[in-house]
Design an enzyme around this catalytic site. Structure first.
Site, short mmCIF file in Angstrom:
data_model
loop_
_atom_site.label_atom_id
_atom_site.label_comp_id
_atom_site.label_asym_id
_atom_site.label_seq_id
_atom_site.Cartn_x
_atom_site.Cartn_y
_atom_site.Cartn_z
N HIS B 162 64.99 40.65 41.17
CA HIS B 162 65.35 39.27 40.87
C HIS B 162 66.85 39.06 40.62
CE1 HIS B 162 64.58 35.35 38.60
NE2 HIS B 162 63.94 35.20 39.73
N LYS B 164 70.80 38.43 41.26
CA LYS B 164 71.53 37.58 42.23
C LYS B 164 73.01 37.88 42.00
CE LYS B 164 68.10 34.71 40.25
NZ LYS B 164 67.08 34.95 41.20
N ASP B 169 84.89 44.17 47.08
CA ASP B 169 85.98 45.17 47.03
C ASP B 169 86.02 45.95 45.72
OD1 ASP B 169 86.77 44.60 49.58
OD2 ASP B 169 88.45 43.30 49.00
#
Lengths: 230, 230
Positions: B162, B164, B169
């Site tokens: 779940h 996100k 870099d």
């Protein structure tokens, strides 16, 4: 006389050095204040990852309910009694003394619900914003919070009120991917950031106040539209 | 002689003061370094709130595709061409030069999908971790990313993957409540934090590498279990 001159010369040099140092020392409090301010600007932060180990949170909640004077209560259940991501989250919430803003898509965790009710009983000003679709699901804590007298407002939008953040005492921001559900706490891969940072708190508090006003019950139409997937 | 003594006295005082100031100045570079370090410790951060205004992202994507030398392209479509939460998110992603880690529950935004493919073509090492239930839904970008040759790994858990978050870099962490779907971007109330902070990046990169190894395809069982609600 030459010896006396040399002595005065030495004293003058010492006095001059003292003066120079005094000037430098005068600047010291300013420099220290800047250094301290620099340190203050660095936010205290913590990251919690889920799923959380299932541990007993009974002692933590009982201790918070009884107040610090009563000291920690002991729980004899068979669950582990160490620290976990959930117990850390509970501890940060239970530290609230004045206010708690919750902006939560889904809220069904009994332990977190109990903590919020406990804070409300303790006199903390609790305000909750949630999503209208999820607040009516089985197991939701929202009804219980309302029954306990806590102010809850919800959306009526086509989109989801998908935030998952909390603000403790206008000082600490808790935000991340975690919905406050037992499924998410115990099974999902989730993250929660705990940020004691005045900039973040101010920005999220503004968002909360904005939504709080937008979801004012006087504006409810009672004809909510069906939402699509999220 | 007395006048000469006084003169020497004065010079001595001046020399002493100069010495004192020199001592203070000697400490100045150290103090400045500390102040600068204090400032450096302050992370560059930004918060994006959604729903995002619908703006044209064509110029942004074309410019990134052509490279900086070609200069910005102009799009003549009827959408507004100002900055939006989505265009800011795209800009931070498109700044990637070496690596991009994505750890996303749901990914169906065509613009974000195009940006990720563009980075892959540009030679950026892109790795994606996602949730097995949502990657097969209609409109998911995951199949397109795989076809383009981007490495994707997914869970096989009962719980949801779940998270996100994205890491650009190994320097910038992007995290929040936002699933990378058009529904979430255009309709939901969501937040995204952009943190240029080495501590946060290190912590989330460790989580990514941990999940990346855990989701190694050699461990796939091809008998995924059904998930409950989240």
């Amino acid at each position: 006389m030459a010896g006396g001159g040399m002595e005065r010369w030495c004293w003058a040099a010492v006095a001059g050095a003292a003066l120079g140092l005094a000037v430098a020392l005068e600047a010291l409090p300013w420099a220290l204040r800047r250094l301290r301010a620099g340190r203050r600007r660095r936010p205290r932060h913590e990251v919690l990852f889920f799923p959380s180990q299932v541990t007993c949170t009974e002692a933590l909640l009982k201790e918070a309910d009884a107040g610090c004077a009563a000291g920690p209560r002991v729980c004899g259940c068979s669950l582990p009694h160490g620290e976990s991501a959930l117990s850390r989250l509970l501890s940060v919430l239970l530290a609230a003394r004045a206010s708690l803003e919750l902006c939560l898509f889904a809220f069904s965790s009994p332990q977190l619900g109990r903590a919020v009710q406990l804070l409300h009983r303790r006199g903390v000003r609790v305000r909750v914003v949630t999503d209208c679709d999820y607040m009516a699901l089985k197991g939701s804590q929202i009804g219980l919070l309302r029954k306990a007298g806590i102010q809850v407002r919800h959306d009526q939008d086509l989109g989801y009120m998908h935030h998952k953040f909390a603000i403790v005492d206008r000082k600490v921001l808790i935000t991340g991917s975690l919905n406050w559900t037992t499924q998410a706490i115990q099974n999902n891969r989730e993250n929660v950031l705990i940020l004691e940072d005045e900039d973040f708190v101010r920005i999220f508090l503004e968002e909360f106040e904005h939504i709080w006003e937008e979801f004012n019950p006087t504006k409810y139409t009672f004809f909510p539209q069906k939402k699509s997937s999220h």
